[in-house]
Design a protein around this motif. Structure first.
Motif, PDB file in Angstrom:
ATOM      1  N   GLY A  54       0.830  -1.195   0.000  1.00  0.00           N
ATOM      2  CA  GLY A  54       0.000   0.000   0.000  1.00  0.00           C
ATOM      3  C   GLY A  54       0.861   1.239   0.000  1.00  0.00           C
ATOM      4  O   GLY A  54       2.040   1.199   0.377  1.00  0.00           O
ATOM      5  N   ARG A  55       0.259   2.345  -0.407  1.00  0.00           N
ATOM      6  CA  ARG A  55       1.033   3.576  -0.508  1.00  0.00           C
ATOM      7  C   ARG A  55       1.644   3.973   0.827  1.00  0.00           C
ATOM      8  O   ARG A  55       2.786   4.437   0.890  1.00  0.00           O
ATOM      9  CB  ARG A  55       0.141   4.708  -1.035  1.00  0.00           C
ATOM     10  CG  ARG A  55       0.899   6.011  -1.258  1.00  0.00           C
ATOM     11  CD  ARG A  55      -0.005   7.104  -1.792  1.00  0.00           C
ATOM     12  NE  ARG A  55       0.714   8.365  -1.907  1.00  0.00           N
ATOM     13  CZ  ARG A  55       0.141   9.517  -2.246  1.00  0.00           C
ATOM     14  NH1 ARG A  55      -1.154   9.553  -2.512  1.00  0.00           N
ATOM     15  NH2 ARG A  55       0.865  10.624  -2.327  1.00  0.00           N
ATOM     16  N   TRP A  56       0.908   3.751   1.913  1.00  0.00           N
ATOM     17  CA  TRP A  56       1.418   4.123   3.233  1.00  0.00           C
ATOM     18  C   TRP A  56       2.701   3.364   3.563  1.00  0.00           C
ATOM     19  O   TRP A  56       3.606   3.911   4.220  1.00  0.00           O
ATOM     20  CB  TRP A  56       0.364   3.850   4.307  1.00  0.00           C
ATOM     21  CG  TRP A  56       0.090   2.382   4.509  1.00  0.00           C
ATOM     22  CD1 TRP A  56      -0.829   1.613   3.862  1.00  0.00           C
ATOM     23  CD2 TRP A  56       0.789   1.505   5.404  1.00  0.00           C
ATOM     24  NE1 TRP A  56      -0.762   0.307   4.288  1.00  0.00           N
ATOM     25  CE2 TRP A  56       0.219   0.213   5.235  1.00  0.00           C
ATOM     26  CE3 TRP A  56       1.820   1.682   6.323  1.00  0.00           C
ATOM     27  CZ2 TRP A  56       0.663  -0.893   5.961  1.00  0.00           C
ATOM     28  CZ3 TRP A  56       2.262   0.576   7.043  1.00  0.00           C
ATOM     29  CH2 TRP A  56       1.683  -0.691   6.865  1.00  0.00           C
ATOM     30  N   ALA A  57       2.792   2.114   3.111  1.00  0.00           N
ATOM     31  CA  ALA A  57       3.972   1.302   3.410  1.00  0.00           C
ATOM     32  C   ALA A  57       5.194   1.820   2.655  1.00  0.00           C
ATOM     33  O   ALA A  57       6.289   1.935   3.222  1.00  0.00           O
ATOM     34  CB  ALA A  57       3.713  -0.158   3.059  1.00  0.00           C
ATOM     35  N   GLY A  58       5.011   2.129   1.368  1.00  0.00           N
ATOM     36  CA  GLY A  58       6.115   2.695   0.603  1.00  0.00           C
ATOM     37  C   GLY A  58       6.548   4.036   1.154  1.00  0.00           C
ATOM     38  O   GLY A  58       7.744   4.350   1.209  1.00  0.00           O
ATOM     39  N   PHE A  59       5.574   4.834   1.559  1.00  0.00           N
ATOM     40  CA  PHE A  59       5.843   6.136   2.169  1.00  0.00           C
ATOM     41  C   PHE A  59       6.677   5.960   3.438  1.00  0.00           C
ATOM     42  O   PHE A  59       7.708   6.626   3.630  1.00  0.00           O
ATOM     43  CB  PHE A  59       4.503   6.807   2.490  1.00  0.00           C
ATOM     44  CG  PHE A  59       4.609   8.169   3.119  1.00  0.00           C
ATOM     45  CD1 PHE A  59       4.520   9.313   2.348  1.00  0.00           C
ATOM     46  CD2 PHE A  59       4.766   8.313   4.492  1.00  0.00           C
ATOM     47  CE1 PHE A  59       4.600  10.577   2.930  1.00  0.00           C
ATOM     48  CE2 PHE A  59       4.851   9.559   5.086  1.00  0.00           C
ATOM     49  CZ  PHE A  59       4.764  10.701   4.296  1.00  0.00           C
ATOM     50  N   THR A  60       6.242   5.048   4.296  1.00  0.00           N
ATOM     51  CA  THR A  60       6.906   4.855   5.592  1.00  0.00           C
ATOM     52  C   THR A  60       8.324   4.337   5.430  1.00  0.00           C
ATOM     53  O   THR A  60       9.274   4.897   5.993  1.00  0.00           O
ATOM     54  CB  THR A  60       6.100   3.869   6.461  1.00  0.00           C
ATOM     55  OG1 THR A  60       4.779   4.369   6.638  1.00  0.00           O
ATOM     56  CG2 THR A  60       6.766   3.677   7.819  1.00  0.00           C
ATOM     57  N   ILE A  61       8.481   3.273   4.666  1.00  0.00           N
ATOM     58  CA  ILE A  61       9.805   2.660   4.571  1.00  0.00           C
ATOM     59  C   ILE A  61      10.757   3.554   3.785  1.00  0.00           C
ATOM     60  O   ILE A  61      11.969   3.578   4.042  1.00  0.00           O
ATOM     61  CB  ILE A  61       9.703   1.239   3.957  1.00  0.00           C
ATOM     62  CG1 ILE A  61      10.811   0.349   4.534  1.00  0.00           C
ATOM     63  CG2 ILE A  61       9.737   1.257   2.448  1.00  0.00           C
ATOM     64  CD1 ILE A  61      10.665   0.063   6.003  1.00  0.00           C
ATOM     65  N   GLY A  62      10.218   4.322   2.833  1.00  0.00           N
ATOM     66  CA  GLY A  62      11.060   5.249   2.077  1.00  0.00           C
ATOM     67  C   GLY A  62      11.624   6.351   2.950  1.00  0.00           C
ATOM     68  O   GLY A  62      12.822   6.653   2.907  1.00  0.00           O
ATOM     69  N   TRP A  63      10.757   6.960   3.761  1.00  0.00           N
ATOM     70  CA  TRP A  63      11.225   8.031   4.640  1.00  0.00           C
ATOM     71  C   TRP A  63      12.127   7.488   5.744  1.00  0.00           C
ATOM     72  O   TRP A  63      13.106   8.154   6.151  1.00  0.00           O
ATOM     73  CB  TRP A  63      10.045   8.788   5.246  1.00  0.00           C
ATOM     74  CG  TRP A  63       9.486   9.821   4.316  1.00  0.00           C
ATOM     75  CD1 TRP A  63       8.297   9.780   3.646  1.00  0.00           C
ATOM     76  CD2 TRP A  63      10.108  11.060   3.942  1.00  0.00           C
ATOM     77  NE1 TRP A  63       8.142  10.910   2.875  1.00  0.00           N
ATOM     78  CE2 TRP A  63       9.236  11.718   3.042  1.00  0.00           C
ATOM     79  CE3 TRP A  63      11.314  11.669   4.269  1.00  0.00           C
ATOM     80  CZ2 TRP A  63       9.540  12.950   2.473  1.00  0.00           C
ATOM     81  CZ3 TRP A  63      11.621  12.905   3.704  1.00  0.00           C
ATOM     82  CH2 TRP A  63      10.737  13.535   2.822  1.00  0.00           C
ATOM     83  N   LEU A  64      11.837   6.314   6.282  1.00  0.00           N
ATOM     84  CA  LEU A  64      12.719   5.722   7.295  1.00  0.00           C
ATOM     85  C   LEU A  64      14.109   5.464   6.718  1.00  0.00           C
ATOM     86  O   LEU A  64      15.130   5.741   7.369  1.00  0.00           O
ATOM     87  CB  LEU A  64      12.130   4.409   7.813  1.00  0.00           C
ATOM     88  CG  LEU A  64      10.999   4.492   8.843  1.00  0.00           C
ATOM     89  CD1 LEU A  64      10.465   3.099   9.146  1.00  0.00           C
ATOM     90  CD2 LEU A  64      11.467   5.169  10.131  1.00  0.00           C
TER      91      LEU A  64
END
Length: 466
Positions: A90-100
């Motif tokens: 999901g988009r939230w997962a890509g968002f989270t792991i990308g920023w981390l």
């Protein structure tokens, strides 16, 4: 296959990496001071059993890289696992792991800069260490601003120097252990174990603690999938780099650490303070050991800092391309370099570097703690993404030329293992702050990701694979 670099010429990356650049980056591009110096702390904690910690860490990395390789060969992308998490979870997962992941590499910049400043300050004590640290960042960001081929060339020679140093150390170590060099007698591993408490003098709990420490030095192996997207044949280069992970870990980590623990008693009081390589060379009576190791460490931290700027900028660029970061960060120069992303990442890293000399020590340690478990979260995201992505690719009749072994059993095993490692960190006092801080940061970013994912995705956003 839809590539995030295939639309809008003003935000395309150049394919400037040559095959030898990608090969050398995959071999030694992310080896920093952790192997040459930091490994001494792991050995001092676990004793000779640190080999088990390196073995299990290496095995985890090999399996994770195989999973990532399957997705990256099928769909090369500069965002790598962040993009795959976006598509599979999901988009939230890509968002989270990308920023981390971006945050992790931004923090590596000051860590390596501080190490460089410390070495240079020892040579030139009249100049403050923070000036050397800041100067090293400024010097290295230049290689990232002009063209990816220049960065690749710098990293090629940096990595080559590290490879030569490691192989040279292993060669000298084995020569001494075999008695081929006169007047340099050492006890050997069996002798040291007999004299200093056996193979695991501090128990298995110390091995688990060492494993967590070692994982920090392994992260970055996956970055070759980011770099390969800027080469002419990314799928082939990714497959080649992924297959080489096994021997890279075997030679550079397991063999070199074996030499150290065969030469240096694990409870040597100088092991943790001066570093594993230097202490081993001193015991082997190698002249100018400290100076030689300082040179290698300086090269290693410069290389790792250079790679940190590159990796952070590409992840920030990818986030911008997907609408998960300000759109100005997706802009590229005429040479195909995302200069805004490079500058933004470098400015934040440099600011933390300077502040670290003047801010309270506890605050800097808190910032470092916030990245302590990111490696495991990244690997967990890769495993979950691959578990779901395999089904997506099969539904779209994508031919997989590079596959994860024993799917889905090994993938599930990795997921369970990582969750268990995070649980152990949670109940271990010396690692509890790291994991709770990192998970807290991840939850905060995930919340932002969930909120932003409700908004329509930009037209340039990649939503399909295959």
């Amino acid at each position: 296959m839809i590539s995030p670099n295939s639309t809008d010429s003003s935000s395309q990356l150049a394919q400037g990496f040559k095959p030898r650049h990608v090969t050398m980056l995959s071999i030694a591009g992310i080896i920093g001071a952790g192997l040459f110096v930091g490994s001494g702390h792991a050995i001092a904690a676990a004793g000779p059993a640190v080999l088990l910690a390196y073995l299990f860490s290496g095995l985890l990395v090999v399996l994770v890289m195989r999973m990532l390789g399957e997705m990256a060969v099928a769909n090369p992308d500069t965002g790598s696992f962040s993009t795959y998490a976006d598509q599979a979870i999901g988009r939230w997962a890509g968002f989270t792991i990308g920023w981390l992941y971006w945050w992790f590499w931004v923090l590596v910049i000051p860590i390596e800069a501080l190490a460089a400043g410390h070495v240079l300050n020892q040579w030139f004590p009249q100049v403050d260490a923070w000036l050397f640290a800041l100067g090293s960042i400024i010097a290295l960001v230049v290689t990232n601003l002009f063209s990816v081929s220049k960065y690749g060339e710098f990293e090629f020679w940096f990595a080559m120097a590290k490879v030569v140093a490691i192989i040279g150390f292993i060669g000298v170590g084995f020569a001494v252990l075999m008695g081929w060099i006169p007047d340099r007698e050492v006890s050997g591993l069996s002798g040291l174990m007999a004299e200093h408490g056996g193979f695991a003098p501090n128990g298995l709990s110390a091995v688990v603690g060492a494993f967590i420490t070692i994982m920090f030095s392994f992260i970055g192996t996956e970055a070759v999938t980011i770099a390969a997207a800027e080469s002419n044949d990314p799928s082939r280069n990714i497959a080649k780099a992924t297959r080489s992970v096994i021997w890279r870990i075997g030679v550079f980590y397991l063999l070199s650490i074996f030499v150290v623990i065969s030469v240096v008693p694990w409870n040597d009081p100088l092991l943790a303070s001066v570093g594993s390589y230097q202490r081993a060379l001193e015991i082997m009576n190698i002249p100018h050991a400290k100076f030689m190791v300082d040179i290698v460490v300086l090269i290693a931290v410069a290389s790792c800092m250079n790679s940190s700027i590159y990796i952070a900028s590409r992840m920030l660029y990818s986030l911008g391309r997907r609408g998960d970061a300000p759109k100005m960060l997706k802009a590229t120069s005429s040479e195909g370099v995302p200069r805004a992303a490079v500058i933004a990442s470098t400015v934040i890293g440099a600011s933390i570097t300077v502040w670290s000399y003047f801010m309270p020590a506890g605050l800097f340690q808190f910032l470092l703690a916030s990245s302590g478990a990111i490696a495991l979260l990244v690997y967990l995201a890769i495993a979950v993404s691959q578990l779901r992505m395999r089904r997506i690719l099969q539904q779209r009749n994508v031919e997989l030329t590079f596959r994860m072994w024993l799917f889905p059993w090994l993938t599930w095993l990795v997921i369970v293992f990582i969750c268990a490692a995070l649980a152990v960190m949670m109940i271990t006092p010396e690692h509890r702050t790291e994991v709770t801080t990192t998970i807290g940061l991840a939850l905060a970013i995930s919340f932002i990701g969930l909120v932003t994912s409700r908004h329509p995705a930009p037209a340039a956003r990649v939503t399909s694979v295959g």
